[in-house]
Design a protein around this motif. Sequence first.
Motif, short mmCIF file in Angstrom:
data_model
loop_
_atom_site.label_atom_id
_atom_site.label_comp_id
_atom_site.label_asym_id
_atom_site.label_seq_id
_atom_site.Cartn_x
_atom_site.Cartn_y
_atom_site.Cartn_z
N UNK A 150 77.55 46.42 71.10
CA UNK A 150 78.81 45.84 71.71
C UNK A 150 78.84 46.00 73.14
N UNK A 151 78.63 47.08 73.29
CA UNK A 151 78.58 47.63 74.91
C UNK A 151 77.36 46.81 75.47
N UNK A 152 76.33 46.78 74.70
CA UNK A 152 75.13 45.69 75.32
C UNK A 152 75.65 44.39 75.66
N UNK B 53 77.99 53.89 65.28
CA UNK B 53 77.52 54.18 66.63
C UNK B 53 76.55 53.30 67.19
N UNK B 54 75.72 52.53 66.15
CA UNK B 54 75.01 51.55 66.65
C UNK B 54 75.52 50.38 66.95
N UNK B 55 76.56 50.14 66.39
CA UNK B 55 77.40 48.54 66.53
C UNK B 55 77.93 49.11 67.83
N UNK B 56 78.54 49.97 68.11
CA UNK B 56 79.07 50.12 69.23
C UNK B 56 78.25 50.30 70.44
N UNK B 57 77.06 50.60 70.34
CA UNK B 57 76.00 50.58 71.56
C UNK B 57 75.78 49.10 71.67
#
Lengths: 480, 216
Positions: free
Chosen positions: A189-191, A183-187
């Motif tokens: 990457x979104x950033x 989830x942190x990575x997804x956040x």
Amino acid sequence: MLWAALLLPRLGLDALARDASVRDERLQNLALISRDQARPLIVDAMPAVRAAGVHRGQTLAAAQALFPSLKTAPHDPAREQKLRELLAGWAYGYSSQVSLREADAVLIEIGGSIKLFGPWPRLEARWRAELGELGISHRLAVAPTALAALALARTQDGTLVANPATLRQALDALPIAQAGLDALAVEALRGMGLSRLREVRALPRAGLIRRFGAAFADHLDRLCGAAPDPLPLYRPPDRFHARMEFDHEIESSETLRFPLRRLIGDLCAFLTSRDGGVQRLELVLEHDPLQFKGLAPTRLAIGLQSPSRDARSVLDLCVLRLQASPVPAPVRALNVVAAQLPPFVPLARDLFDEPRGAQLDWPQLADRLRSRLGADAVYALAAHDDPRPERAWRKRVSAAAAAPVRRLGPRPSWLLRRPLPLRGEPARILAGPERIESGWWDGGDLRRDYYVIETREGQRAWAFRGIDDEAPWLLHGWFA
Amino acid sequence: MAVFAVISNPAIADVLRDPRVWRGAANEQAAAFEPSGHAALDAALPHRGWTQGALTEILFDADGIGELDLVLPALARLTRQRRHVVLVATPYLPYPPAWCAREVDLGYLHCVETQSDIEALWAAEQCLRSGVCAAVLCWPRQASDRALRRLQVAAESGGALGFVFRGARAAANPSPAATRIQLRAGEGTSARILKCRGAHPPARPVPLRAATMRVG
């Protein structure tokens, strides 16, 4: 390999609804809340509740404000786990490779199954019908890797991606939030302005590993099929327990036969699906707890000489056992428990063997006899190398190599368990004396002179006297 | 007249005296048999041995007059052929050293202990009917005509040798067993065939045990 992902979006609510005895109105307004006493959060809610704007992670107070007639039930992971195992058992009927690694899904390898059950659309229709009957809300997708199937099930129900080329296309279009990534990575990457998996895969691998760790890259590889994805496979339990409750009391063992047949049928179906057999099982007959206070359930143990899963012969043994042992009180519920399920080895038969009688073999026959006569009633004998007549034999339960035994003097074919005084004097002495004097070392000391004698009636007997002259004759066997 | 002429012919009379010749409704079924191991007895029995798939009754009034000797050669051969033999409700312990010495393979000899005659007859019937056992021997204290008939039918359906050991008093009553043999001890032991299906029982008893043989 072709993996089907069975996603269970409403697992907690489904489990609760299955266990609820009546389908009532209150279920419609139900929400599951976490067990956090201080600040309970919504874990999941029924469609009607969600329509009012209640969502996962909301506090209970907020949800109640949105939906005043809200009913709550605590979230019970153990119950969900039970349902997951039930579904794994169901899936095991279709495939030998079933995994429960993911918390909210069952992963099933179907590459082999579709050869047997027909192409995926037919299998899918069958699964959906069966899951509907079980009352499970579900989403299904198929892909060459388990993680891709799971991700596709999350985004689009009913997707079929059969080969690696189309897998690449399907994954490229996948939103990164649905790819099962950290989830942190997804956040992060979104950033960076990335939203599709295509964009992530276009990034240099070394940089990704430096930024998000090797586990992240590994997950991507397993998702695309670039790295193997070893899954812990589900194994059906090594124990069987089925229970049937009656709405009336059953008093005769004959009437118990019918429910028993169903339970034994279940047991044998279970054994067939896990390729096992049963060697020991227990029938537990429960009595009315109010009427017969303190009366423990009656337990009848049934043992088989070798593992079996033939419903008819197992049922026969159970019925014989039931008839042989009286049940103290009327029965309210019947349990069949099999704690050990050893591997089943089918009996090898000769193809050209002529069928005879009722087609039993010796172990089955011995089981039959034991179930009525008692466990010790059937045995074999073995000679034992001891000069003392009483100790020159052994009872033997299983086949064992016979030890070589010294040939001594004449021995009678019948031995009396305990010597008896001989009636009258022997008419003739045919052989003897044979002195047996032994056993001082283990307390079984004996000193006897054995003779083969003939009585006045023409019987041939084995008799002995103590070694002093005046000792009486004692009869110890018959040369029958 | 022609018939009388035939019977009075001494050569034919010899043939007709042979127990194998059965003059009645033609029953040509060749029964499978198991040699008893006693030449004299085999010669006297119509099938030259124990009939398979039939019940044999052995009647005797005292222990130790050779009642087991009668069957032991057949049991030894059957067990060595790896076929199961079951002893139901034996009166005494079958003594392994002696049975071994008679070349019985104890790995194929099974004992069944029972509490009552009902259980014993039930167990014997199960074993006979199963088709697993080559021979089943049973020692009931009392056996009704009906129980014996059940055993006889079970032996037929399982194709086994059935042996029932009973007291000599039962000789007076009819029995459904295919073969009945009465043992009598006097000077030695002789076996009298009371009934044998398929032939007239021979009038003369068959000597089994010589009078003054020294054992060992």
